[in-house]
Design an enzyme around this catalytic site. Sequence first.
Site, mmCIF file in Angstrom:
data_model
loop_
_atom_site.group_PDB
_atom_site.id
_atom_site.type_symbol
_atom_site.label_atom_id
_atom_site.label_comp_id
_atom_site.label_asym_id
_atom_site.label_seq_id
_atom_site.Cartn_x
_atom_site.Cartn_y
_atom_site.Cartn_z
ATOM 1 N N SER A 21 10.127 -4.089 11.262
ATOM 2 C CA SER A 21 8.874 -3.031 10.517
ATOM 3 C C SER A 21 7.351 -3.619 11.734
ATOM 4 O O SER A 21 7.003 -4.017 12.577
ATOM 5 C CB SER A 21 9.027 -3.670 9.377
ATOM 6 N N GLY A 24 4.172 0.622 14.516
ATOM 7 C CA GLY A 24 3.987 1.552 15.019
ATOM 8 C C GLY A 24 4.409 2.378 15.519
ATOM 9 O O GLY A 24 4.402 3.181 16.557
ATOM 10 N N GLY A 26 4.056 4.984 13.302
ATOM 11 C CA GLY A 26 2.686 5.728 12.880
ATOM 12 C C GLY A 26 2.285 7.006 14.416
ATOM 13 O O GLY A 26 1.725 7.535 14.611
ATOM 14 N N ILE A 27 2.100 5.505 15.141
ATOM 15 C CA ILE A 27 0.902 5.641 16.253
ATOM 16 C C ILE A 27 1.330 6.743 16.705
ATOM 17 O O ILE A 27 1.027 7.322 17.599
ATOM 18 C CB ILE A 27 0.693 4.342 16.803
ATOM 19 N N ILE A 157 18.977 -0.545 2.886
ATOM 20 C CA ILE A 157 20.046 -0.525 1.293
ATOM 21 C C ILE A 157 18.796 1.377 1.873
ATOM 22 O O ILE A 157 19.691 2.392 1.318
ATOM 23 C CB ILE A 157 19.275 -1.500 0.953
ATOM 24 N N LYS A 198 19.380 -6.505 23.880
ATOM 25 C CA LYS A 198 20.634 -6.468 22.282
ATOM 26 C C LYS A 198 20.162 -6.125 20.941
ATOM 27 O O LYS A 198 20.980 -5.376 20.810
ATOM 28 C CB LYS A 198 21.067 -8.427 22.361
ATOM 29 N N CYS A 388 -18.254 4.541 -2.617
ATOM 30 C CA CYS A 388 -18.224 4.048 -3.697
ATOM 31 C C CYS A 388 -18.414 2.640 -4.145
ATOM 32 O O CYS A 388 -19.284 3.124 -5.323
ATOM 33 C CB CYS A 388 -16.022 4.640 -3.550
ATOM 34 N N GLN A 392 -22.003 2.146 -5.960
ATOM 35 C CA GLN A 392 -22.142 2.144 -7.749
ATOM 36 C C GLN A 392 -22.711 0.504 -7.728
ATOM 37 O O GLN A 392 -23.293 0.297 -9.104
ATOM 38 C CB GLN A 392 -20.724 2.137 -8.348
ATOM 39 N N ARG A 469 -12.244 5.790 -10.691
ATOM 40 C CA ARG A 469 -12.644 6.908 -12.278
ATOM 41 C C ARG A 469 -14.078 6.954 -13.060
ATOM 42 O O ARG A 469 -14.807 7.491 -13.454
ATOM 43 C CB ARG A 469 -12.247 5.719 -12.815
ATOM 44 N N HIS A 514 -15.375 9.562 0.399
ATOM 45 C CA HIS A 514 -15.333 8.977 0.250
ATOM 46 C C HIS A 514 -15.330 9.185 2.549
ATOM 47 O O HIS A 514 -14.284 9.978 2.479
ATOM 48 C CB HIS A 514 -13.241 8.250 0.485
ATOM 49 N N GLU A 516 -15.207 7.719 5.287
ATOM 50 C CA GLU A 516 -14.057 7.786 6.044
ATOM 51 C C GLU A 516 -12.805 8.625 6.006
ATOM 52 O O GLU A 516 -12.071 8.773 7.211
ATOM 53 C CB GLU A 516 -14.260 6.194 5.790
HETATM 54 N N1 GLN Z 1 -13.747 1.177 -8.819
HETATM 55 C C1 GLN Z 1 -15.079 1.784 -8.730
HETATM 56 C C2 GLN Z 1 -14.720 3.466 -9.890
HETATM 57 O O1 GLN Z 1 -13.519 3.182 -10.010
HETATM 58 C C3 GLN Z 1 -14.816 2.959 -7.412
HETATM 59 C C4 GLN Z 1 -13.899 2.950 -6.826
HETATM 60 C C5 GLN Z 1 -13.365 3.074 -5.259
HETATM 61 O O2 GLN Z 1 -14.086 2.484 -4.556
HETATM 62 N N2 GLN Z 1 -13.224 3.914 -4.676
HETATM 63 O O3 GLN Z 1 -14.601 3.866 -9.742
#
Ligand code: GLN
Length: 543
Positions: A21, A24, A26-27, A157, A198, A388, A392, A469, A514, A516
């Site tokens: 496994s 790569g 995906g790449i 499997i 092989k 995120c 916070q 959340r 996010h 990213e």
């Molecule tokens: N744990 C936090 C939330 O649920 C931040 C989640 C995160 O960083 N993706 O809000």
Amino acid sequence: MSLENIKKETKYIFVTGGVASSLGKGIISASLAKLLQARGYSVTIQKLDPYINIDPGTLNPYEHGECYVTDDGAETDLDLGHYERFLNISTSQANNVTTGRIYQRVIERERKGEFLGRTVQVVPHITDEIKRRIRILGNEGRYDIVITEIGGTVGDIESLPYIEAVRQLKYDIGQNNSLFIHLTLVPYMKASGELKTKPTQHSVKALLENGVQPDILVLRSEFELTDEVKHKVALFCNIDREAVIESIDVPTIYEVPLRMLAQGLDVVAMQKLHLPIREINLDKWKLFLDRVKNPETSVNIGLVGKYTELPDAYKSITESFIHAGASNKARVNLKFIDSTKITPENLVELEGLNGILVAPGFGDRGIEGKITAIKYARENNIPFLGICLGMQCSVIEYSRNVLGLKDATSSEFDSPSKNCVIDLMNEQKEITNMGGTMRLGAYDCKLTKGSKIYEAYGKEEISERHRHRYEFNSEYRDILEKNGMIAVGINPNSELVEVVEVPSHRWFVGVQYHPEYKSTAVNPHPLFVAFVKAAIEHDKDNK
Ligand code: GLN
């Protein structure tokens, strides 16, 4: 589904893996897709994952690395991130299917009586559902080519129903419309100084036992393969010589498409799919790669998180820095810093950094270290980006150390009777299920003119992906703003705070979303570009 439902023009490429496994796939899939795209074909990639989880959303990053989130809010395998970063397109829930999801649908249909009393079996019911999922993307009529990557290793499997399904699919849609690529490992035996073929032969045999003859073999190897080795593999595995491609380790994954191009992987694929061989244009890609390989300067940025021994947990963030670095003609030396080890007495790891990013995450482990790192960045005027959970924590830090609310916290990891500056929204308080119950996917956000974030994007209205959340508790907005932490990005529909800044600091930005997930090689994310730029300026000012 009848044959007429398949758009004639859509061709299917199936990518399997053998021997080991993590080779790569995906790449390789993303690289081939990139080349075909650069030849004017519309391509998408799909990942089929043979595990029983409905999606990777509930998986610990130790198991499968980062959970990648699409615009439509699907929690998916991190390979989808590679697909988007290479192809500069958006994927969706349809691009990632797990065994759990396949079984869930078949069982739901069984409960509704849709199988009319028949015995429900792996063949044909599960395999039919797999085939249906593969065809969903092709049937949209948007793609000339759909590449389907089958997770796991041939011989497992779990993979069997998938191999059977794609074998049938090739039969259904015809030889000229589908193609099998098998990726294997050619290990090097130090003692005898030989590359061993092989395991590849055995792996192809395992595929043949399941009725699949691969058309193209991609051989992963640490060393270049001689012509002799390639001939041998071609002969024993019944593959055209030009369809035996080597994939040796390269310093950056973004070089793989060019390595594949040099060996004609895309040309062989087009020939076998009976597609015209069009001109290729990879100019933007080459420019990006050139900047990755030849930076003019470098900066040191710390990534503070709790999975530092596992870089895959922050895959999209590390890739975003490569993109943003290239766009700034800089190399970003990313230093992974374990948040569980940072204390007010132990800050050595943070010294000498030009920027500090505090990572997303769940749960209370490492929180105090993250807060300490943020205090350090804020007090020392070091560019800071909180994503995120990182955002916070920046609100918690500011509340504790600037507002003087010593018990400021988040209800995710502390008692609701304290000052929960980060909290659940009321309507969320009833939820008990862990899977798929977060704020997920793309939401709009309106930025305040004149803020750093507005400057980064150059526009007021943006849309970014979420996975969380808990939220900024708006009850504290006034007092935070009066004391210098300003909400500069607001969701126009829900009024939720999405971005905070400290304008008195040189560059201090926290985002609830996010960024990213949306950075790609040829389209680096503006927020990362601005953050790296701020880090370069910090470096200059502190030399
Ligand atoms: N744990 C936090 C939330 O649920 C931040 C989640 C995160 O960083 N993706 O809000």
